[in-house]
Enzyme design. Structure first.
Site, PDB file in Angstrom:
ATOM      1  N   CYS A   1       0.840  -1.205   0.000  1.00 29.16           N
ATOM      2  CA  CYS A   1       0.000   0.000   0.000  1.00 29.16           C
ATOM      3  C   CYS A   1       0.874   1.252   0.000  1.00 29.16           C
ATOM      4  O   CYS A   1       2.048   1.209   0.343  1.00 29.16           O
ATOM      5  CB  CYS A   1      -0.893  -0.037   1.223  1.00 29.16           C
ATOM      6  SG  CYS A   1       0.062  -0.238   2.720  1.00 29.16           S
TER       7      CYS A   1
ATOM      8  N   ASN B   1       1.468  -9.249  -4.359  1.00 29.94           N
ATOM      9  CA  ASN B   1       0.196  -8.546  -4.540  1.00 29.94           C
ATOM     10  C   ASN B   1      -0.081  -8.374  -6.041  1.00 29.94           C
ATOM     11  O   ASN B   1       0.598  -8.974  -6.874  1.00 29.94           O
ATOM     12  CB  ASN B   1       0.254  -7.199  -3.816  1.00 29.94           C
ATOM     13  CG  ASN B   1      -1.091  -6.822  -3.223  1.00 29.94           C
ATOM     14  OD1 ASN B   1      -2.097  -6.831  -3.925  1.00 29.94           O
ATOM     15  ND2 ASN B   1      -1.119  -6.501  -1.943  1.00 29.94           N
TER      16      ASN B   1
HETATM   17  C1  LIG Z   1     -10.889  -7.934  -5.452  1.00 26.32           C
HETATM   18  C2  LIG Z   1      -9.526  -8.102  -4.847  1.00 26.32           C
HETATM   19  C3  LIG Z   1      -9.266  -7.574  -3.575  1.00 26.32           C
HETATM   20  C4  LIG Z   1      -8.003  -7.696  -3.005  1.00 26.32           C
HETATM   21  N1  LIG Z   1      -7.780  -7.183  -1.762  1.00 26.32           N
HETATM   22  C5  LIG Z   1      -6.571  -7.342  -1.175  1.00 26.32           C
HETATM   23  C6  LIG Z   1      -6.331  -6.888   0.150  1.00 26.32           C
HETATM   24  O1  LIG Z   1      -7.215  -6.356   0.821  1.00 26.32           O
HETATM   25  N2  LIG Z   1      -5.090  -7.061   0.661  1.00 26.32           N
HETATM   26  C7  LIG Z   1      -4.086  -7.677  -0.035  1.00 26.32           C
HETATM   27  O2  LIG Z   1      -2.993  -7.819   0.501  1.00 26.32           O
HETATM   28  N3  LIG Z   1      -4.290  -8.136  -1.285  1.00 26.32           N
HETATM   29  C8  LIG Z   1      -5.506  -7.982  -1.870  1.00 26.32           C
HETATM   30  N4  LIG Z   1      -5.714  -8.476  -3.131  1.00 26.32           N
HETATM   31  C9  LIG Z   1      -4.623  -9.163  -3.841  1.00 26.32           C
HETATM   32  C10 LIG Z   1      -4.731 -10.679  -3.669  1.00 26.32           C
HETATM   33  O3  LIG Z   1      -4.605 -11.028  -2.300  1.00 26.32           O
HETATM   34  C11 LIG Z   1      -3.649 -11.396  -4.483  1.00 26.32           C
HETATM   35  O4  LIG Z   1      -2.380 -10.964  -4.016  1.00 26.32           O
HETATM   36  C12 LIG Z   1      -3.731 -11.127  -5.963  1.00 26.32           C
HETATM   37  O5  LIG Z   1      -5.080 -11.050  -6.374  1.00 26.32           O
HETATM   38  C13 LIG Z   1      -3.010 -12.163  -6.816  1.00 26.32           C
HETATM   39  O6  LIG Z   1      -3.536 -13.452  -6.650  1.00 26.32           O
HETATM   40  P1  LIG Z   1      -4.632 -14.088  -7.654  1.00 26.32           P
HETATM   41  O7  LIG Z   1      -4.133 -13.919  -9.040  1.00 26.32           O
HETATM   42  O8  LIG Z   1      -4.775 -15.512  -7.227  1.00 26.32           O
HETATM   43  O9  LIG Z   1      -5.884 -13.311  -7.422  1.00 26.32           O
HETATM   44  C14 LIG Z   1      -6.972  -8.353  -3.720  1.00 26.32           C
HETATM   45  C15 LIG Z   1      -7.241  -8.888  -4.986  1.00 26.32           C
HETATM   46  C16 LIG Z   1      -8.494  -8.782  -5.557  1.00 26.32           C
HETATM   47  C17 LIG Z   1      -8.738  -9.370  -6.910  1.00 26.32           C
END
Ligand SMILES: Cc1cc2nc3c(=O)[nH]c(=O)nc-3n(C[C@H](O)[C@H](O)[C@H](O)COP(=O)(O)O)c2cc1C
Ligand SMILES: Cc1cc2nc3c(=O)[nH]c(=O)nc-3n(C[C@H](O)[C@H](O)[C@H](O)COP(=O)(O)OP(=O)(O)OC[C@H]3O[C@@H](n4cnc5c(N)ncnc54)[C@H](O)[C@@H]3O)c2cc1C
Ligand code: FES
Lengths: 329, 283
Positions: free
Chosen positions: A143, A205
């Protein structure tokens, strides 16, 4: 199935045990598979057995109450999506009294994810949230750092180290640093987190991205830019896990684009000890359960008795250190 | 999984899809929706396959025949994919999801004002109101008479529809203009007092209903749309701003129906909606 992470399967030679259990960043887990922060909440209990997950990684909670970003907050792209949710929530005090107790009921290890504007706030939150029942704290250093013109903490080795060191002083719980892929040298950031006392790094992330509708000429997200996730990012994050694994001693948790048991195996082979699964749960709400089944099938086919055998077992010819590798394709 | 019984174009870019579902599917209540995994729309460039699911209201349910109907307009890659479905194909539907409409006790006359895809959302509600022998005044708004689709549930249940059109003279009784709609509603209200109002598909209509003095104290609900990702309440993509009662109002016993509260608070359309109290919504 039993509850220690071993799954029994019948083979022609008799019973064959696949041991799924791992200890990842100081947290013993039934399986290496966890939901990713922000893509999981108690509502998932309607669709899968949440208590069987490796750990429950909760939505990032922030220092103050936040209303989040303007809509549209999501849009889609080839094999993935963009999001700019904006960490809405009631702030960590409300989280502690109203949200956390719901998750402590499930029985799986609970990992609390936090984000803050300043190093001091990270420390204060870590201390306040180190309560009985919490298994680890995930520091969402992806962040913006208000003290550095909004540049993400995890884009700088010194800011990452400062956050981790502050949190380290504030708790005896395991600390996981969740890194951003939006930096040239993720290995350097990972090293900084390790030296400052992190017990694991989560790689990674979302990737900063943008898309525009050519007809309306408007960005697809209300916030203009957002984070790309889903299968589209997987090869980039696998590469980052591999780069970190070559240098770090602490466990790595891979996260990005996982959709199947084979994808989990891929991350483990690249050097991850555990994985987090996000976006695919939106498409297939039962994905976390299905992926575990697929991982077991993979292990059976490959005669892998324990998933920990897979960690870092990628067969690369020659190159053994990050600097050995020719980066240009 | 559900099997497609038929999928046919019904006019103005709208398609009517009927599938044979499983037990939990046919439990869908009026105002609820399904999250559909749309098939590949074909073609490598531009179209292809939608990655996320698409929310779609239940247009009709037949418990005995185990069928669920959808009425959808082809607007992009997801709905173009739906339009490729043929009899016998499988469709992955997740749901039913969300909180649907409610009908207050002792309602004898209900008003429905719908437009466009909002007509689909009203289908199961019309059937429920008819089953409960509640008189219905239905005002259905279209661009033109040629664009009038989604009226089957009204016809099936014998509910008379007052169609209104953008294409006619604004002074005509068939005009979709807000002044005429207000007039039609006031006339209907004089015959027999309206006890419940339901709307979907037009922000202008919702704003008009919210301001119509004759409906000020009438139970009113709106079904909203918002872009979604998970459909389950997990991702916070689908939020809308709503008024919530102030502490003073809450202490005075005010509920969401009556609140004048100035605060806005995000609510998730997928699990706290899609149906909300009309007076709570900022339109
Ligand atoms: C809708 C959404 C909300 C997310 N909110 C957070 C969050 O609050 N904190 C965080 O560390 N990562 C957040 N992420 C990132 C995910 O935890 C993850 O790191 C990222 O989506 C990659 O993994 P994936 O391709 O399996 O989704 C968010 C991702 C998405 C799609
Ligand atoms: C609860 C609910 C019920 C709905 N019921 C119906 C219905 O019964 N009939 C019908 O025709 N349409 C309905 N819609 C709208 C329908 O979901 C969209 O038309 C559809 O998602 C468009 O997808 P696409 O890929 O064809 O279009 P695209 O424009 O290519 O979609 C791009 C993105 O925008 C989203 N999107 C686009 N328009 C809308 C919209 N109006 N609402 C929400 N998301 C949108 C899509 O889901 C996708 O993520 C409903 C929407 C919601 C939220
Ligand atoms: S779509 Fe995810 S919370 Fe509503």
């Amino acid at each position: 199935m039993n509850d220690h992470g071993s799954r029994v399967a019948a083979t022609p030679e008799g019973e064959f045990l696949v041991d799924l259990a791992v200890t990842c960043g100081g947290v013993p887990m039934r399986t290496p598979i966890m939901p990713a922060s922000g893509t999981f909440s108690s509502e998932m209990d309607q669709v899968i057995a949440v208590d069987r997950l490796g750990a429950l990684v909760l939505k990032t909670t922030t220092y103050d109450e936040r209303s989040g970003n303007p809509v549209p907050r999501v849009s889609e792209t080839a094999e993935g999506m963009l999001n700019s949710i904006g960490l809405p929530g009631g702030g960590y005090r409300q989280f502690l009294s109203e949200v956390l107790p719901i998750y402590l009921e499930f029985g799986a290890p609970v990992v609390v994810s936090i984000s803050a504007d300043t190093v001091a706030q990270f420390g204060e939150m870590t201390e306040a949230l180190s309560v009985p029942g919490v298994a680890a704290i995930e520091l969402n250093v992806s962040c913006p750092n208000i003290e550095a013109d909004g540049k993400a903490f995890a884009m700088s080795t010194s800011a990452t180290a400062a956050v981790v060191a502050q949190a380290r002083q504030a708790t005896s719980l395991p600390l996981w640093a969740k890194l951003t892929p939006n930096t040239a040298e993720v290995g350097d950031i990972g090293m900084a987190a390790q030296e400052a006392g992190a017990d694991a790094v989560v790689v990674a992330n979302t990737i900063l991205a943008m898309s525009i509708d050519p007809i309306t000429r408007e960005p697809s997200l209300g916030n203009v830019m957002g984070g790309l996730s889903g299968p589209a990012i997987k090869p980039i994050i696998v590469r980052m896990v591999y780069q970190c694994a070559l240098r770090l001693d602490i466990p790595i948790i891979g996260c990005g684009g996982i959709q199947s048991g084979h994808d989990v195996a891929e991350y483990l082979l690249a050097g991850a000890s555990g994985v987090q699964v996000g976006t695919v749960s939106f498409v297939d709400p039962t994905a976390l359960e299905r992926i575990e089944d697929e991982l077991v099938s993979y292990c059976l086919e490959q005669e892998v008795r324990s998933v920990s055998e897979l960690v870092g077992a990628v067969k690369t010819a020659g190159a053994t250190s990050a600097s050995d590798m020719e980066v240009a394709p | 999984m559900a099997a497609v019984l038929f999928n046919q174009i019904v006019g103005d870019g709208y398609w009517h899809l009927r599938v044979v579902g499983e037990g939990e599917h046919v439990g869908a209540k009026p105002g609820q929706f399904f999250h559909l995994d749309c098939p590949d729309a074909g073609g490598r460039l531009g179209q292809g396959r939608s990655y996320l699911r698409r929310p779609m209201s239940v247009y009709a349910v037949d418990r005995e025949a185990r069928t669920v109907d959808f009425l959808y307009k082809v607007t992009g890659v997801g709905t173009a994919g739906l339009a490729t479905l043929r009899t016998g194909d499988e469709l992955d539907l997740f749901g039913p999801l969300g909180v649907g409409f409610s009908v207050p006790e002792h309602t004898s006359h209900a008003l429905i004002v719908a437009r466009g895809a909002g007509l689909a959302t009203m289908g199961p509600l019309v059937s429920q109101l008819a089953d409960q022998q509640i008189a219905v005044t239905a005002i259905c708004s279209f661009r033109s008479p040629e664009a009038a689709v989604g009226l089957d549930p009204f016809e099936r249940t014998g509910v008379t529809v007052m169609p209104v059109y953008d294409s006619v003279d604004p002074a005509s009784e068939e005009s979709s203009g807000m002044a005429n709609l207000g007039q039609l509603i006031n006339v209907a209200n004089q015959g027999c007092a309206i006890g419940a109002v339901y709307t979907c598909g037009s922000k202008r209509v919702a704003a008009m209903l919210n301001q119509l003095p004759s409906l000020t104290n009438v139970f009113s609900q709106i079904a909203l749309e918002q872009r979604m990702a998970c459909g389950l309440g997990m991702c916070h993509a689908c939020v809308v701003d709503v008024r919530i009662p102030t502490t003073a109002e809450r202490n005075a016993g005010s509920d969401d129906q009556q609140t004048q509260g100035e605060w806005t608070k995000s609510k998730r359309v997928c699990c706290e909606g899609p149906v909300f109290a009309l007076k709570q919504v900022l339109v």
